[in-house]
Design a protein around this motif. Structure first.
Motif, PDB file in Angstrom:
ATOM      1  N   PHE A  64      22.738   2.543  81.974  1.00 49.38           N
ATOM      2  CA  PHE A  64      23.207   2.120  80.661  1.00 49.38           C
ATOM      3  C   PHE A  64      23.821   0.724  80.707  1.00 49.38           C
ATOM      4  CE2 PHE A  64      26.635   1.901  77.489  1.00 49.38           C
ATOM      5  CZ  PHE A  64      25.853   1.972  76.346  1.00 49.38           C
ATOM      6  N   VAL A  65      24.615   0.446  81.719  1.00 53.73           N
ATOM      7  CA  VAL A  65      25.245  -0.875  81.848  1.00 53.73           C
ATOM      8  C   VAL A  65      24.178  -1.941  82.105  1.00 53.73           C
ATOM      9  CG1 VAL A  65      26.783  -2.255  83.304  1.00 53.73           C
ATOM     10  CG2 VAL A  65      27.478   0.014  82.562  1.00 53.73           C
ATOM     11  N   THR A  86      22.577  11.637  88.917  1.00 51.91           N
ATOM     12  CA  THR A  86      23.978  11.942  88.643  1.00 51.91           C
ATOM     13  C   THR A  86      24.452  11.224  87.382  1.00 51.91           C
ATOM     14  OG1 THR A  86      24.752  10.085  89.969  1.00 51.91           O
ATOM     15  CG2 THR A  86      24.408  12.186  91.118  1.00 51.91           C
ATOM     16  N   ARG A  87      25.631  11.572  86.952  1.00 55.53           N
ATOM     17  CA  ARG A  87      26.235  10.927  85.790  1.00 55.53           C
ATOM     18  C   ARG A  87      26.475   9.438  86.062  1.00 55.53           C
ATOM     19  NH1 ARG A  87      29.650  14.113  82.426  1.00 55.53           N
ATOM     20  NH2 ARG A  87      30.035  12.866  80.608  1.00 55.53           N
ATOM     21  N   TYR A  88      26.853   9.114  87.294  1.00 53.54           N
ATOM     22  CA  TYR A  88      27.084   7.729  87.684  1.00 53.54           C
ATOM     23  C   TYR A  88      25.786   6.921  87.580  1.00 53.54           C
ATOM     24  CZ  TYR A  88      28.242   3.682  90.505  1.00 53.54           C
ATOM     25  OH  TYR A  88      28.435   2.399  90.946  1.00 53.54           O
ATOM     26  N   MET A  89      24.665   7.495  87.973  1.00 50.55           N
ATOM     27  CA  MET A  89      23.377   6.798  87.879  1.00 50.55           C
ATOM     28  C   MET A  89      23.015   6.502  86.432  1.00 50.55           C
ATOM     29  SD  MET A  89      21.071   8.808  90.604  1.00 50.55           S
ATOM     30  CE  MET A  89      21.478   8.941  92.313  1.00 50.55           C
ATOM     31  N   TRP A  90      23.281   7.446  85.536  1.00 49.96           N
ATOM     32  CA  TRP A  90      23.028   7.210  84.118  1.00 49.96           C
ATOM     33  C   TRP A  90      23.918   6.095  83.598  1.00 49.96           C
ATOM     34  CZ3 TRP A  90      18.787   8.464  81.934  1.00 49.96           C
ATOM     35  CH2 TRP A  90      18.116   9.634  82.270  1.00 49.96           C
ATOM     36  N   LEU A 120      21.080  -1.824  81.107  1.00 50.99           N
ATOM     37  CA  LEU A 120      20.377  -1.973  79.840  1.00 50.99           C
ATOM     38  C   LEU A 120      21.180  -2.838  78.875  1.00 50.99           C
ATOM     39  CD1 LEU A 120      17.984  -1.170  78.011  1.00 50.99           C
ATOM     40  CD2 LEU A 120      19.339   0.786  77.299  1.00 50.99           C
ATOM     41  N   CYS A 121      22.494  -2.641  78.840  1.00 47.16           N
ATOM     42  CA  CYS A 121      23.342  -3.474  77.981  1.00 47.16           C
ATOM     43  C   CYS A 121      23.283  -4.938  78.421  1.00 47.16           C
ATOM     44  CB  CYS A 121      24.780  -2.980  78.013  1.00 47.16           C
ATOM     45  SG  CYS A 121      25.017  -1.437  77.121  1.00 47.16           S
ATOM     46  N   GLY A 122      23.253  -5.186  79.707  1.00 50.58           N
ATOM     47  CA  GLY A 122      23.125  -6.552  80.205  1.00 50.58           C
ATOM     48  C   GLY A 122      21.805  -7.175  79.816  1.00 50.58           C
ATOM     49  N   TYR A 123      20.746  -6.411  79.886  1.00 54.13           N
ATOM     50  CA  TYR A 123      19.421  -6.899  79.507  1.00 54.13           C
ATOM     51  C   TYR A 123      19.371  -7.215  78.013  1.00 54.13           C
ATOM     52  CZ  TYR A 123      14.349  -7.041  79.108  1.00 54.13           C
ATOM     53  OH  TYR A 123      13.074  -7.419  78.849  1.00 54.13           O
ATOM     54  N   ILE A 124      19.962  -6.353  77.205  1.00 54.71           N
ATOM     55  CA  ILE A 124      19.990  -6.581  75.751  1.00 54.71           C
ATOM     56  C   ILE A 124      20.828  -7.812  75.429  1.00 54.71           C
ATOM     57  CG2 ILE A 124      20.871  -5.633  73.579  1.00 54.71           C
ATOM     58  CD1 ILE A 124      19.991  -2.874  74.612  1.00 54.71           C
ATOM     59  N   PHE A 125      21.966  -7.976  76.102  1.00 52.83           N
ATOM     60  CA  PHE A 125      22.811  -9.142  75.870  1.00 52.83           C
ATOM     61  C   PHE A 125      22.083 -10.425  76.253  1.00 52.83           C
ATOM     62  CE2 PHE A 125      25.916 -12.243  77.417  1.00 52.83           C
ATOM     63  CZ  PHE A 125      26.605 -12.462  76.245  1.00 52.83           C
ATOM     64  N   ASP A 126      21.332 -10.403  77.358  1.00 51.50           N
ATOM     65  CA  ASP A 126      20.588 -11.578  77.782  1.00 51.50           C
ATOM     66  C   ASP A 126      19.518 -11.947  76.757  1.00 51.50           C
ATOM     67  OD1 ASP A 126      20.006 -13.655  79.611  1.00 51.50           O
ATOM     68  OD2 ASP A 126      18.282 -12.519  80.331  1.00 51.50           O
ATOM     69  N   ALA A 127      18.808 -10.956  76.226  1.00 49.70           N
ATOM     70  CA  ALA A 127      17.793 -11.220  75.203  1.00 49.70           C
ATOM     71  C   ALA A 127      18.443 -11.770  73.937  1.00 49.70           C
ATOM     72  CB  ALA A 127      17.017  -9.942  74.900  1.00 49.70           C
ATOM     73  N   PHE A 128      19.599 -11.241  73.570  1.00 42.82           N
ATOM     74  CA  PHE A 128      20.319 -11.738  72.398  1.00 42.82           C
ATOM     75  C   PHE A 128      20.741 -13.189  72.596  1.00 42.82           C
ATOM     76  CE2 PHE A 128      24.454 -12.396  70.325  1.00 42.82           C
ATOM     77  CZ  PHE A 128      24.043 -12.297  68.996  1.00 42.82           C
ATOM     78  N   GLU A 129      21.200 -13.505  73.792  1.00 45.47           N
ATOM     79  CA  GLU A 129      21.650 -14.862  74.088  1.00 45.47           C
ATOM     80  C   GLU A 129      20.492 -15.857  73.990  1.00 45.47           C
ATOM     81  OE1 GLU A 129      23.899 -17.255  77.687  1.00 45.47           O
ATOM     82  OE2 GLU A 129      23.121 -15.239  78.033  1.00 45.47           O
TER      83      GLU A 129
END
Length: 84
Positions: free
Chosen positions: A26-27, A18-22, A29-38
């Motif tokens: 995405f959220v 569903t759209r909610y699952m996507w 993935l954004c958390g994972y990217i933010f953690d790597a950036f940190e």
């Protein structure tokens, strides 16, 4: 092509993405990217921290190890609290 479309429409509702699952993906993935950036930001700041507090390589390694252990304990406690 029409066979693929009919097979997709034949899936039960519980197996469709569903759209909610996507959005959740995405959220996350954004958390994972933010953690790597940190972590990379902290690694870059460690050079200045080492100069400011006159740490040698062992001291700066200890600081980085303690920060990673803090991240690990936070992840474990969060996982443990979600299972109860």
């Amino acid at each position: 092509m029409s066979d693929l479309q009919t097979n997709a429409s034949m899936k039960p509702e519980s197996e469709r993405i569903t759209r909610y699952m996507w959005m959740v993906l995405f959220v996350a993935l954004c958390g994972y990217i933010f953690d790597a950036f940190e972590v990379m930001l902290y690694s870059n700041a460690l050079v200045d921290i080492k100069k400011e507090f006159s740490f040698n390589f062992a001291g700066s390694g200890t600081v980085m190890t303690l920060s990673l252990l803090g991240m690990l304990s936070g992840a474990c406690s969060g996982a443990r609290s979600r299972t109860k």
